[in-house]
Scaffold this motif. Structure first.
Motif, PDB file in Angstrom:
ATOM      1  N   PRO A   1       0.830  -1.286   0.019  1.00  0.00           N
ATOM      2  CA  PRO A   1      -0.145  -0.044  -0.156  1.00  0.00           C
ATOM      3  C   PRO A   1       0.898   1.226  -0.056  1.00  0.00           C
ATOM      4  N   SER A   2       2.060   1.241   0.389  1.00  0.00           N
ATOM      5  CA  SER A   2       3.040   2.348   0.437  1.00  0.00           C
ATOM      6  C   SER A   2       4.338   1.571   0.272  1.00  0.00           C
ATOM      7  N   GLY A   3       5.500   2.683  -0.061  1.00  0.00           N
ATOM      8  CA  GLY A   3       6.620   2.306  -0.169  1.00  0.00           C
ATOM      9  C   GLY A   3       7.558   3.418  -0.911  1.00  0.00           C
ATOM     10  N   HIS A   4       8.542   2.903  -1.381  1.00  0.00           N
ATOM     11  CA  HIS A   4       9.632   3.680  -2.048  1.00  0.00           C
ATOM     12  C   HIS A   4      10.343   3.016  -3.144  1.00  0.00           C
ATOM     13  N   GLY A   5      10.444   3.928  -4.267  1.00  0.00           N
ATOM     14  CA  GLY A   5      11.121   3.182  -5.680  1.00  0.00           C
ATOM     15  C   GLY A   5      10.761   3.926  -6.558  1.00  0.00           C
ATOM     16  N   PRO A   6      11.405   3.601  -7.713  1.00  0.00           N
ATOM     17  CA  PRO A   6      11.066   4.220  -9.034  1.00  0.00           C
ATOM     18  C   PRO A   6       9.928   3.604  -9.758  1.00  0.00           C
ATOM     19  N   ILE A   7       9.265   4.073 -10.836  1.00  0.00           N
ATOM     20  CA  ILE A   7       8.392   3.527 -11.716  1.00  0.00           C
ATOM     21  C   ILE A   7       8.860   2.421 -12.456  1.00  0.00           C
ATOM     22  N   ARG A   8       9.145   1.150 -12.071  1.00  0.00           N
ATOM     23  CA  ARG A   8       9.963   0.281 -12.663  1.00  0.00           C
ATOM     24  C   ARG A   8       8.889  -1.028 -12.602  1.00  0.00           C
ATOM     25  N   CYS A   9       8.542  -1.684 -13.537  1.00  0.00           N
ATOM     26  CA  CYS A   9       7.580  -2.791 -13.581  1.00  0.00           C
ATOM     27  C   CYS A   9       8.601  -3.959 -13.166  1.00  0.00           C
ATOM     28  N   PRO A  10       8.139  -4.858 -12.219  1.00  0.00           N
ATOM     29  CA  PRO A  10       8.772  -5.945 -11.835  1.00  0.00           C
ATOM     30  C   PRO A  10       9.031  -7.043 -12.622  1.00  0.00           C
ATOM     31  N   TYR A  11       7.941  -7.070 -13.707  1.00  0.00           N
ATOM     32  CA  TYR A  11       7.944  -8.257 -14.602  1.00  0.00           C
ATOM     33  C   TYR A  11       9.006  -8.170 -15.491  1.00  0.00           C
ATOM     34  N   HIS A  12       9.048  -7.149 -16.378  1.00  0.00           N
ATOM     35  CA  HIS A  12      10.224  -7.245 -17.435  1.00  0.00           C
ATOM     36  C   HIS A  12      11.171  -5.754 -17.364  1.00  0.00           C
ATOM     37  N   LEU A  13      11.315  -5.301 -16.256  1.00  0.00           N
ATOM     38  CA  LEU A  13      12.017  -4.257 -15.563  1.00  0.00           C
ATOM     39  C   LEU A  13      11.823  -2.683 -16.688  1.00  0.00           C
ATOM     40  N   TRP A  14      10.641  -2.651 -17.482  1.00  0.00           N
ATOM     41  CA  TRP A  14      10.543  -1.470 -17.858  1.00  0.00           C
ATOM     42  C   TRP A  14      10.471  -0.221 -16.963  1.00  0.00           C
ATOM     43  N   THR A  15      10.978   0.824 -17.467  1.00  0.00           N
ATOM     44  CA  THR A  15      10.898   2.205 -16.190  1.00  0.00           C
ATOM     45  C   THR A  15      10.393   3.154 -17.085  1.00  0.00           C
ATOM     46  N   TYR A  16       9.931   3.890 -16.194  1.00  0.00           N
ATOM     47  CA  TYR A  16       8.969   5.100 -16.838  1.00  0.00           C
ATOM     48  C   TYR A  16       9.447   6.305 -15.963  1.00  0.00           C
ATOM     49  N   ASP A  17       9.246   7.413 -16.784  1.00  0.00           N
ATOM     50  CA  ASP A  17       9.362   8.679 -16.035  1.00  0.00           C
ATOM     51  C   ASP A  17       8.174   9.335 -15.600  1.00  0.00           C
ATOM     52  N   GLY A  18       8.353  10.672 -14.865  1.00  0.00           N
ATOM     53  CA  GLY A  18       6.909  11.329 -14.411  1.00  0.00           C
ATOM     54  C   GLY A  18       5.796  11.635 -15.189  1.00  0.00           C
ATOM     55  N   ASP A  19       6.341  11.769 -16.461  1.00  0.00           N
ATOM     56  CA  ASP A  19       4.930  11.854 -17.646  1.00  0.00           C
ATOM     57  C   ASP A  19       4.696  10.486 -18.090  1.00  0.00           C
ATOM     58  N   GLY A  20       5.045   9.497 -17.547  1.00  0.00           N
ATOM     59  CA  GLY A  20       4.251   8.011 -17.927  1.00  0.00           C
ATOM     60  C   GLY A  20       4.962   7.576 -19.236  1.00  0.00           C
ATOM     61  N   MET A  21       6.371   7.988 -19.762  1.00  0.00           N
ATOM     62  CA  MET A  21       6.815   7.495 -20.893  1.00  0.00           C
ATOM     63  C   MET A  21       8.087   6.503 -20.358  1.00  0.00           C
ATOM     64  N   ALA A  22       8.094   5.489 -21.295  1.00  0.00           N
ATOM     65  CA  ALA A  22       9.282   4.405 -21.036  1.00  0.00           C
ATOM     66  C   ALA A  22      10.577   5.190 -21.156  1.00  0.00           C
ATOM     67  N   ILE A  23      11.604   5.174 -20.238  1.00  0.00           N
ATOM     68  CA  ILE A  23      12.733   5.434 -20.248  1.00  0.00           C
ATOM     69  C   ILE A  23      13.906   4.487 -20.087  1.00  0.00           C
ATOM     70  N   GLY A  24      13.352   3.279 -19.939  1.00  0.00           N
ATOM     71  CA  GLY A  24      14.265   2.099 -19.885  1.00  0.00           C
ATOM     72  C   GLY A  24      13.648   0.887 -20.288  1.00  0.00           C
ATOM     73  N   VAL A  25      13.925   0.178 -21.419  1.00  0.00           N
ATOM     74  CA  VAL A  25      13.640  -0.891 -22.037  1.00  0.00           C
ATOM     75  C   VAL A  25      14.509  -1.888 -22.137  1.00  0.00           C
ATOM     76  N   PRO A  26      14.932  -2.790 -21.339  1.00  0.00           N
ATOM     77  CA  PRO A  26      15.848  -4.160 -21.331  1.00  0.00           C
ATOM     78  C   PRO A  26      15.743  -4.680 -22.598  1.00  0.00           C
ATOM     79  N   HIS A  27      16.529  -5.430 -23.232  1.00  0.00           N
ATOM     80  CA  HIS A  27      16.394  -6.352 -24.278  1.00  0.00           C
ATOM     81  C   HIS A  27      15.685  -5.863 -25.544  1.00  0.00           C
ATOM     82  N   ARG A  28      16.112  -4.690 -25.898  1.00  0.00           N
ATOM     83  CA  ARG A  28      15.493  -3.985 -27.019  1.00  0.00           C
ATOM     84  C   ARG A  28      16.116  -4.346 -28.403  1.00  0.00           C
ATOM     85  N   ARG A  29      17.421  -5.031 -28.195  1.00  0.00           N
ATOM     86  CA  ARG A  29      17.971  -5.466 -29.622  1.00  0.00           C
ATOM     87  C   ARG A  29      18.556  -4.195 -30.226  1.00  0.00           C
TER      88      ARG A  29
END
Length: 368
Positions: free
Chosen positions: A82-110
């Motif tokens: 319900p509360s915590g601390h951390g970046p906007i990072r999906c635990p499934y594939h580690l996609w990371t997002y900025d404060g505007d909701g856009m992806a700024i980190g996508v692993p395995h993009r080739r």
């Protein structure tokens, strides 16, 4: 003479009505989602359920943002706690997002450029955020600016925001009743002498005196006058004088504000501030999330602090007893609605003006 209800009784049990409410009311209204103290540090977050949305309120990149708790890639939730601390990072594939909701980190993009993933289809569902003092309001698709939405309640909330003191234990309660049943119960007074006969009714002035604020577009406010004999005992009188020093107007009774659709704020003689939210969980159910606070009181002596430490738990227990009493009667109403004969339409008595006002506001939102 009694008047007909503006809300069809079937609207308290019909799943299709709930779907329309989510689109026309809950996504378009402003909701009091959190306090700034809930996320004091960069990357702190809290979760809130608003309508069908599991929402994250996050202090991110120097500002407060809010977004649906779901990754648009493969739909994992970002946060479970319900509360915590951390970046906007999906635990499934580690996609990371900025404060505007856009992806700024996508692993395995080739060989794909990051821009391929920065599309509206792969953007988080961002909600609008307005911060007013300690209060964090959110809306998915606001129909009004926040100041317009709050209207005449804005100055009172501004004062209240700077006066919020220590938080007492939170209270979460599932209620087997439609959210509209519960909210209308909060602005109706006649049940005090039956449902709250040994609690609230024992303290109110008789005959019942309720002073209503002028009608507003999206809020309902009133003061129920209390029985002054409560303060004849010396200790009670002294405690009451302490509460009068809180930096908010002293209501001399029970002060209640309803922010449509589903938030209420109430306090009796500045003794305890209750912020309550009632979110629908089904056509015949809702969840109440209540937060109880003291008010900040300046220049307390040690003796005064000791007195308030004694009365604080009593106020919390008293509020929880009222919550349980209201839950029981609202669930009884819902059972009646679910089994009523179709010819039974209900009626509003002349004294139930604020219930009618709630229904007028509801109809305005549903009809637009």
């Amino acid at each position: 003479m009694p008047e007909n209800h503006l809300i069809d009784p079937a609207g308290y049990t019909d799943p299709q009505v709930q779907v329309l409410e989510q689109a026309r009311i809950f996504r378009r209204a402003w909701h009091l989602a959190a306090l700034t103290r809930d996320i004091p540090n960069e990357l702190d977050y809290v979760k809130r359920i608003i309508g069908p949305t599991d929402l994250v309120v996050h202090r991110h990149e120097g500002r407060i943002v809010a977004y649906a708790n779901v990754c648009p890639h493969r739909f994992s939730a970002f946060f479970e706690a319900p509360s915590g601390h951390g970046p906007i990072r999906c635990p499934y594939h580690l996609w990371t997002y900025d404060g505007d909701g856009m992806a700024i980190g996508v692993p395995h993009r080739r060989d794909e450029a990051l821009a391929c993933y920065q599309t509206q289809e792969l953007r988080l569902e961002m909600w609008q955020v307005e911060v007013m003092g300690e209060f964090i309001f959110v809306s998915a698709e606001p129909r009004h600016r926040l100041d317009e939405f709050l209207g005449p309640l804005l100055p009172a909330l501004t004062q209240m925001s700077v006066a919020i003191g220590t938080e007492r234990p939170k209270h979460v309660q599932d209620i087997a009743a439609n959210w509209k049943v519960v909210l209308q119960n909060t602005v109706e007074f006649e049940h005090a002498f039956s449902v709250h006969a040994e609690t609230f009714a024992a303290d109110v002035q008789k005959p019942l005196q309720v002073d209503c604020d002028p009608d507003a577009d999206h809020t309902i406010s009133y003061v129920t006058r209390m029985n002054p004999k409560r303060y004849l005992r010396a200790r009670d009188a002294r405690v009451n004088e302490i509460f009068k020093r809180a930096p908010v107007p002293y209501p001399n009774g029970y002060r209640h504000h309803l922010i449509f659709p589903a938030t209420t704020i109430g306090y009796t003689d500045n003794q305890q501030l209750a912020i309550m939210d009632y979110q629908p969980t089904g056509p015949g159910s809702c969840r109440m999330f209540a937060r109880l606070f003291s008010f900040e009181i300046p220049d307390l002596t040690r003796a005064e602090m000791a007195m308030l430490e004694i009365v604080g738990p009593w106020h919390t227990a008293y509020a929880e007893r009222l919550f349980a009493e209201d839950r029981g009667i609202c669930e009884s109403v819902q059972r009646g609605l679910s089994s009523r004969p179709s010819r039974m339409k209900g009626a509003l008595q002349p004294g139930e003006r604020l219930v009618r006002r709630f229904q007028e506001i509801y109809r305005q939102w549903m009809d637009e």
